[in-house]
Design an enzyme around this catalytic site. Structure first.
Site, PDB file in Angstrom:
ATOM      1  N   GLU A 109      -5.874  10.978 -13.897  1.00 36.20           N
ATOM      2  CA  GLU A 109      -6.108  11.083 -12.441  1.00 36.20           C
ATOM      3  C   GLU A 109      -5.213  12.167 -11.823  1.00 36.20           C
ATOM      4  O   GLU A 109      -5.671  12.982 -11.033  1.00 36.20           O
ATOM      5  CB  GLU A 109      -5.792   9.713 -11.825  1.00 36.20           C
ATOM      6  CG  GLU A 109      -6.157   9.558 -10.390  1.00 36.20           C
ATOM      7  CD  GLU A 109      -7.542   8.935 -10.182  1.00 36.20           C
ATOM      8  OE1 GLU A 109      -8.159   9.290  -9.193  1.00 36.20           O
ATOM      9  OE2 GLU A 109      -7.978   8.113 -10.989  1.00 36.20           O
ATOM     10  N   GLY A 117     -16.348   4.983  -3.630  1.00 35.52           N
ATOM     11  CA  GLY A 117     -15.730   5.502  -2.407  1.00 35.52           C
ATOM     12  C   GLY A 117     -15.395   4.424  -1.405  1.00 35.52           C
ATOM     13  O   GLY A 117     -15.317   4.673  -0.201  1.00 35.52           O
ATOM     14  N   ASP A 142      -3.860   1.026  -9.716  1.00 30.71           N
ATOM     15  CA  ASP A 142      -5.272   0.753 -10.011  1.00 30.71           C
ATOM     16  C   ASP A 142      -5.516   0.654 -11.518  1.00 30.71           C
ATOM     17  O   ASP A 142      -6.242  -0.228 -11.988  1.00 30.71           O
ATOM     18  CB  ASP A 142      -6.159   1.863  -9.423  1.00 30.71           C
ATOM     19  CG  ASP A 142      -5.917   2.052  -7.940  1.00 30.71           C
ATOM     20  OD1 ASP A 142      -5.274   1.182  -7.332  1.00 30.71           O
ATOM     21  OD2 ASP A 142      -6.357   3.078  -7.398  1.00 30.71           O
ATOM     22  N   GLU A 153       0.822  -1.211   0.000  1.00 35.42           N
ATOM     23  CA  GLU A 153       0.000   0.000   0.000  1.00 35.42           C
ATOM     24  C   GLU A 153       0.858   1.264   0.000  1.00 35.42           C
ATOM     25  O   GLU A 153       1.810   1.387   0.783  1.00 35.42           O
ATOM     26  CB  GLU A 153      -0.890  -0.045   1.248  1.00 35.42           C
ATOM     27  CG  GLU A 153      -2.360   0.126   1.030  1.00 35.42           C
ATOM     28  CD  GLU A 153      -3.032  -0.774  -0.007  1.00 35.42           C
ATOM     29  OE1 GLU A 153      -3.038  -0.387  -1.197  1.00 35.42           O
ATOM     30  OE2 GLU A 153      -3.578  -1.821   0.355  1.00 35.42           O
ATOM     31  N   HIS A 154       0.544   2.184  -0.892  1.00 38.03           N
ATOM     32  CA  HIS A 154       1.255   3.471  -1.062  1.00 38.03           C
ATOM     33  C   HIS A 154       2.710   3.262  -1.479  1.00 38.03           C
ATOM     34  O   HIS A 154       3.540   4.138  -1.277  1.00 38.03           O
ATOM     35  CB  HIS A 154       1.169   4.338   0.202  1.00 38.03           C
ATOM     36  CG  HIS A 154      -0.166   5.012   0.344  1.00 38.03           C
ATOM     37  ND1 HIS A 154      -0.360   6.355   0.062  1.00 38.03           N
ATOM     38  CD2 HIS A 154      -1.371   4.533   0.713  1.00 38.03           C
ATOM     39  CE1 HIS A 154      -1.642   6.664   0.282  1.00 38.03           C
ATOM     40  NE2 HIS A 154      -2.277   5.567   0.673  1.00 38.03           N
TER      41      HIS A 154
HETATM   42  C1  GLA Z   1      -5.052   4.415  -4.258  1.00 35.96           C
HETATM   43  C2  GLA Z   1      -4.198   4.909  -5.402  1.00 35.96           C
HETATM   44  C3  GLA Z   1      -3.125   3.899  -5.749  1.00 35.96           C
HETATM   45  C4  GLA Z   1      -2.343   3.471  -4.517  1.00 35.96           C
HETATM   46  C5  GLA Z   1      -3.276   3.113  -3.378  1.00 35.96           C
HETATM   47  C6  GLA Z   1      -2.543   2.864  -2.098  1.00 35.96           C
HETATM   48  O1  GLA Z   1      -5.791   3.304  -4.650  1.00 35.96           O
HETATM   49  O2  GLA Z   1      -5.000   5.168  -6.539  1.00 35.96           O
HETATM   50  O3  GLA Z   1      -2.283   4.433  -6.734  1.00 35.96           O
HETATM   51  O4  GLA Z   1      -1.422   4.456  -4.147  1.00 35.96           O
HETATM   52  O5  GLA Z   1      -4.248   4.110  -3.144  1.00 35.96           O
HETATM   53  O6  GLA Z   1      -1.756   1.739  -2.207  1.00 35.96           O
END
Ligand code: GLA
Length: 387
Positions: free
Chosen positions: A159, A121, A171, A33-34
């Site tokens: 985006e 969301g 994503d 994540e991130h």
């Molecule tokens: C969102 C963003 C992704 C990623 C995640 C966290 O989904 O769109 O690019 O950074 O958060 O992992």
């Protein structure tokens, strides 16, 4: 999955005979994540919730988008696209057209009906699924083809540059490249990926905390700014570090004094998370689900404590999952600040898990959660229908 036939009929009544239809899925992230804007590793799976875009070339000099879920129309001119986001659903399709134009793709006027069942969301990438479905449709209208990673990058640019969320590539990439029954280990630096099979006796169960999140601005961009601050500090100590992906915990310690405590903790999450994704890939490929579950638990703790991206409702869902039948691993999935948990559950227990966690969450939080039993799905595609 969206039923195609009724959608085609709806489109035909409003706009005339449809020319083609495309679908793109939402996603759930198993771990990582991130990390995707630091050149790091992620491990999402596309899921069997999607957005479908049905389109017809327009005969006049105006284009129309119709959002079937919202029952809203938007009229515009592809040759004079809105320059600024309106902060509503139109930003995603318009952002994609804006971005494709920068890649030299000119789209003729068209009419399009969009319908999706990716929960909005909820951290399941409804926005990327809209973007990728629209991009596939727009490219087909323009008679152009692009490699899947280029499509993903064009949607990411929509985006970042139009919608205003500084998100990474995960994503859009998984919406384009998802593989049925597999998670994808994506290297976000070189954009290569490796499918890892999900065992047939394991189900993906997604629990929606019903706490809404939003990425455009707000907390997501704030975290990213802290990560950037930490990365600059680490790089000033060791210029060989291009992105946080290159840094070790030892590098981070050396630079600790020259960054804020928040930046330090955010970067610590990312450095340890990259290591966890690598280990999780090995665990999945050797079928070591016990280790996979432990890594998910560690990832959740790091996301909650170091990255401060969880919330009490999501933490409760993770805690409750541990007491349910068949649980292998549970964690907050997606951008954070609400949304869903991803749970790996033994298939035979999936229904009991669903009921158990639903009732326990209702009792403890007073919230009637949506729980989805999902399959790992394939990426975006054109949908066949009789013309
Ligand atoms: C969102 C963003 C992704 C990623 C995640 C966290 O989904 O769109 O690019 O950074 O958060 O992992």
């Amino acid at each position: 999955m969206i039923a195609l036939e009724p959608l085609l009929r709806q489109h035909a009544e409003r706009f005339g005979a449809p020319q083609s239809a495309f679908q793109a899925p939402g996603r759930v992230n198993l771990i990582g994540e991130h990390t995707d804007y630091t050149g790091g590793l992620v491990m999402p799976a596309a899921i069997d919730f999607n957005t479908v875009a049905v389109m017809t070339p327009a005969k006049n000099s105006a284009s129309v988008l119709y959002a079937s879920n919202l029952q809203k129309e938007f009229h515009f001119d592809v040759n004079g696209l809105p320059e600024k986001p309106k902060h509503d659903w139109t930003d995603y399709p318009i952002g994609v057209l804006w971005s494709l134009r920068q890649s030299g793709v000119t789209v003729p006027q068209f009419t399009m009906t969009l319908e999706g069942d990716v929960p909005l969301g909820a951290g399941l990438s409804s926005s990327a699924s809209i973007e990728v479905a629209v991009a596939f449709a727009a490219l087909s209208l323009a008679g152009k083809s692009m490699p899947l990673t280029e499509i993903a990058l064009a949607c990411k640019r929509a985006e970042n540059g139009f919608v205003g969320a500084q998100s990474g590539i995960m994503d859009q990439y998984i919406a384009c490249c998802g593989v049925k029954d597999h998670a994808l280990v994506i290297d976000t630096r070189d954009l290569t990926s490796q499918p890892e099979p999900l065992p047939a006796n394991v189900r993906l169960v997604i629990c929606n905390s019903m706490v809404k999140h939003s990425h455009a601005g707000g907390e997501y961009n704030a975290r990213r700014a802290e990560v950037d601050e930490g990365t600059r500090a680490v790089r000033s100590i060791n210029p060989a570090i291009r992105e946080l992906r290159d840094a070790t915990l030892a590098d981070l310690e050396k630079a600790h004094a020259s960054m804020s405590e928040n930046a330090y903790r955010r970067c610590r999450h990312i450095i340890t998370e990259n290591a966890r994704v690598k280990e999780a890939a090995a665990a999945l490929s050797s079928g070591n689900m016990k280790r996979m579950g432990q890594l998910m638990a560690e990832a959740h703790a790091s996301y909650r404590d170091d990255f401060a991206a969880s919330c009490p409702e999501v933490d409760l869902l993770v805690e409750l999952a541990a007491a349910q039948p068949g649980i292998i691993g549970a964690r907050l999935t997606g951008g954070g600040f609400g949304g869903c948990t991803v749970n790996l559950v033994e298939a035979a227990c999936a229904e009991a898990f669903r009921k158990g966690i639903h009732d326990a969450y209702l009792e403890r939080a007073g919230i009637d959660a949506d729980i989805y039993l999902c399959q790992a799905a394939a990426g975006a595609s054109e949908l066949a229908f009789a013309r």
